[in-house]
Design a protein around this motif. Structure first.
Motif, PDB file in Angstrom:
ATOM      1  N   GLN A 182      15.907   4.293  38.371  1.00 54.62           N
ATOM      2  CA  GLN A 182      16.299   5.651  38.732  1.00 54.62           C
ATOM      3  C   GLN A 182      17.007   5.620  40.069  1.00 54.62           C
ATOM      4  O   GLN A 182      16.504   5.027  41.032  1.00 54.62           O
ATOM      5  CB  GLN A 182      15.048   6.529  38.799  1.00 54.62           C
ATOM      6  N   ASP A 183      18.164   6.226  40.142  1.00 55.66           N
ATOM      7  CA  ASP A 183      18.938   6.292  41.378  1.00 55.66           C
ATOM      8  C   ASP A 183      19.185   4.907  41.970  1.00 55.66           C
ATOM      9  O   ASP A 183      19.079   4.698  43.177  1.00 55.66           O
ATOM     10  CB  ASP A 183      18.258   7.196  42.412  1.00 55.66           C
ATOM     11  N   GLY A 184      19.469   3.934  41.102  1.00 58.94           N
ATOM     12  CA  GLY A 184      19.814   2.603  41.568  1.00 58.94           C
ATOM     13  C   GLY A 184      18.663   1.733  42.036  1.00 58.94           C
ATOM     14  O   GLY A 184      18.887   0.716  42.691  1.00 58.94           O
ATOM     15  N   LYS A 185      17.421   2.132  41.709  1.00 58.35           N
ATOM     16  CA  LYS A 185      16.283   1.307  42.118  1.00 58.35           C
ATOM     17  C   LYS A 185      15.128   1.496  41.143  1.00 58.35           C
ATOM     18  O   LYS A 185      15.054   2.499  40.437  1.00 58.35           O
ATOM     19  CB  LYS A 185      15.846   1.640  43.541  1.00 58.35           C
TER      20      LYS A 185
END
Length: 63
Positions: free
Chosen positions: A37-40
């Motif tokens: 989620q959201d790049g992590k």
């Protein structure tokens, strides 16, 4: 963005359904899941390990 072919779309739909089923099963069993989620990575679920102050997951260092 390119539109996926009919075969590709069918494969994506099957994979989405499989992931949805696996996440639902983990939830019913009371297990946490790791999602992107959201790049992590994000830990979701009631039994998810708590994060450190720097908001990163921890794992043991190899001996």
């Amino acid at each position: 963005m390119n539109t996926p072919s009919q075969d590709t779309q069918q494969m994506l739909d099957v994979m989405r359904k499989a992931v949805e089923k696996a996440l639902d099963r983990k939830k019913r069993l009371g297990q946490y899941a790791v999602i992107w989620q959201d790049g992590k990575p994000v830990l979701v679920g009631e039994d998810a390990p708590k994060l450190q102050d720097n908001h990163t997951m921890t794992r043991p260092h190899p001996a």
